[in-house]
Design a protein around this motif. Structure first.
Motif, PDB file in Angstrom:
ATOM      1  N   GLU A 175       0.811  -1.158   0.038  1.00 31.81           N
ATOM      2  CA  GLU A 175       0.179   0.065  -0.091  1.00 31.81           C
ATOM      3  C   GLU A 175       0.698   1.179  -0.051  1.00 31.81           C
TER       4      GLU A 175
ATOM      5  N   GLU B  38       1.100   4.092  -2.993  1.00 29.79           N
ATOM      6  CA  GLU B  38       0.973   5.684  -2.640  1.00 29.79           C
ATOM      7  C   GLU B  38       2.155   6.254  -3.205  1.00 29.79           C
ATOM      8  N   GLN B  39       3.394   6.052  -3.192  1.00 29.37           N
ATOM      9  CA  GLN B  39       4.512   6.791  -3.882  1.00 29.37           C
ATOM     10  C   GLN B  39       4.578   6.830  -5.131  1.00 29.37           C
TER      11      GLN B  39
ATOM     12  N   ALA C 190       2.117   9.435  -5.975  1.00 28.16           N
ATOM     13  CA  ALA C 190       2.375  10.757  -5.454  1.00 28.16           C
ATOM     14  C   ALA C 190       3.567  11.231  -6.304  1.00 28.16           C
TER      15      ALA C 190
END
Length: 486
Positions: A208, A212-213, A216
């Protein structure tokens, strides 16, 4: 000291000792003889102090001469008594030695060789020597160990040397923050290595954070190429920022392969999520295709690296599962209604890299191959393993399902040049038994002759325009030797 130092001799030693007993003098002489045999030019009064010579001048010259690199002070009871009382020749030497030892900044020139201890086991060393470290020759039954210590000291070749000073860990850098997933990655890795019952949850937790990275760190969502940073450069910079997270995924793959193969399903789930980052969320309105190009680069590197790690760990069963897995991917641009994809879907070439050649006025054949070659020269997996994995993924479909469209492009093989030797997996398939095992797990149990014929057909294809000679797929796959041994 009229004799000249022998040619090639680098070390020159003077022995200071007391004429205690004939036996002690004989011991000192044998030591000097052995040092000479071992390449140390040794100054000994019995050899170098001739009739008519001045003993005091001989002692002073032997001790203070800069050409004398080592002074050996052979210590027994008599030597200590004479040195402390300043008696006889030893007393004279003591008067010369004392200021030399205390004044010289290089105290590595002097060492005591203790040949006798008192009733309490204390070494007989003269007062001027103080508490300095000595070499213990007091046990006549064990002289080899101190003799090696002595010769190592004379030749400045210690048994234990200081390792080369490295760099500080990256996480200590003032300007380099730790990866956002550092703690999740560490917990997952430790959980796998300990065999923790909660390792599966820790892997998902890392996954997860990884996704996310990857979201982002995408380039800004814009269609303009007139911004301060050209779009292709923005994609490359984004990929560079994402890559350390992908390398964590590769490291976690190795831990799973070594410690917990049963957790492989969790890794496949992460790969599905990595693939899902390569296209827009249906809810997103503002976007450009270049926005997802860095994710496409990382999806390719992620899957290729996972296979490369598994090849290094010889995990054929896990490779088979990765190649046969139906990856869930809700592609918003797919009108066929299929919600799962084959492994080839990880090979999506980023269009912005085509523009990079035009902007930089270069003629690079494959930028993505260049980036992989640059960033995988060290660490896990190696670039050689990445090429091996690329070859496997390229030949897998046409060998196991002849006639099907080839949809994996082996980008890294551009670096194989004129290499004629087979990559490891294929070289090992020279064994008929090993070939049968690989064929059964990875190529649908194809026969050796069919394998050769189908790879030979690939060998005639031109993979890159303007590249001649291109890599020989047949040579890289070792088809001439497939199943040639039992």
């Amino acid at each position: 000291m009229s004799e000249q130092v022998e040619a090639g001799s680098e070390q020159k030693a003077f022995i200071s000792y007391a004429w205690s007993t004939p036996e002690h003098k004989a011991w000192v002489r044998r030591l000097a003889e052995r040092l000479m045999e071992d390449g140390v030019y040794t100054i000994l009064d019995e050899w170098d102090l001739k009739p008519g010579h001045d003993p005091v001048h001989f002692m002073e010259q032997s001790i203070t001469n800069p050409d004398v690199t080592k002074v050996l002070i052979v210590c027994d009871r008599v030597y200590k008594e004479k040195a402390d009382c300043r008696a006889g020749g030893v007393g004279t030497e003591t008067q010369i030695l004392t200021p030399e030892i205390y004044r010289k900044t290089d105290q590595g020139k002097y060492a005591a060789l203790v040949t006798e201890v008192d009733d309490e086991g204390q070494a007989y060393v003269p007062t001027f020597y103080g508490g300095r470290i000595f070499i213990d020759f007091s046990n006549p039954e064990n002289e080899e160990e101190p003799y090696e210590e002595l010769t190592r000291w004379i030749n400045d070749a210690p048994l234990h040397t200081r390792p080369k000073l490295g760099k500080k860990p990256s996480y200590l850098g003032k300007d380099e923050a730790p990866l956002a997933t550092a703690s999740r990655f560490r917990r997952a890795k430790e959980g796998l290595e300990r065999g923790s019952a909660g390792a599966s949850g820790l892997i998902r937790d890392f996954g997860e954070g990884l996704i996310e990275q990857l979201i982002a760190l995408r380039p800004p969502q814009t269609n303009s190429q007139s911004d301060a940073v050209p779009i292709d450069e923005a994609v490359v910079l984004a990929a560079d920022a994402m890559r350390p997270y992908i390398k964590q995924l590769h490291e976690l793959t190795r831990s799973i392969a070594r410690s917990a193969p049963t957790a492989f399903d969790d890794l496949l789930s992460i790969l599905e999520q990595v693939l899902s980052t390569t296209d827009r969320d249906p809810k997103t309105n503002s976007w450009s295709r270049a926005t997802f190009d860095a994710n496409k680069m990382m999806a390719y590197e992620a899957f290729l690296g996972v296979i490369a790690v598994l090849l290094a760990e010889r995990q054929l069963d896990l490779i088979a599962r990765a190649l046969n897995h139906a990856y869930y991917y809700n592609d918003p641009n797919d009108s066929h209604g299929r919600s799962t994809k084959d492994f080839e879907e990880f090979d999506q070439y980023p269009e912005s890299l085509q523009y990079r050649n035009q902007r930089l006025q270069q003629n690079r054949v494959d930028w993505q191959a260049d980036f992989i070659n640059e960033h995988y020269q060290t660490g896990t997996p190696s670039f050689a393993r990445m090429m091996e994995a690329d070859l496997l993924l390229f030949v897998r479909r046409p060998v196991s399902e002849p006639g099907r469209y080839i949809s994996w492009f082996p980008r890294t093989l551009i670096y194989s040049g004129r290499q004629n030797s087979a990559h490891e997996l294929f070289a090992r398939m020279e064994s008929a038994q090993f070939f049968a095992n690989v064929s059964q797990k990875l190529f649908g149990s194809v026969r050796a002759e069919d394998f050769k014929e189908r790879v030979r057909a690939l060998n005639s294809e031109r993979l890159w325009r303007g590249v001649y000679p291109g890599p020989s797929i047949g040579s890289l796959a070792g088809i001439e030797h497939i199943a040639s041994r039992l």
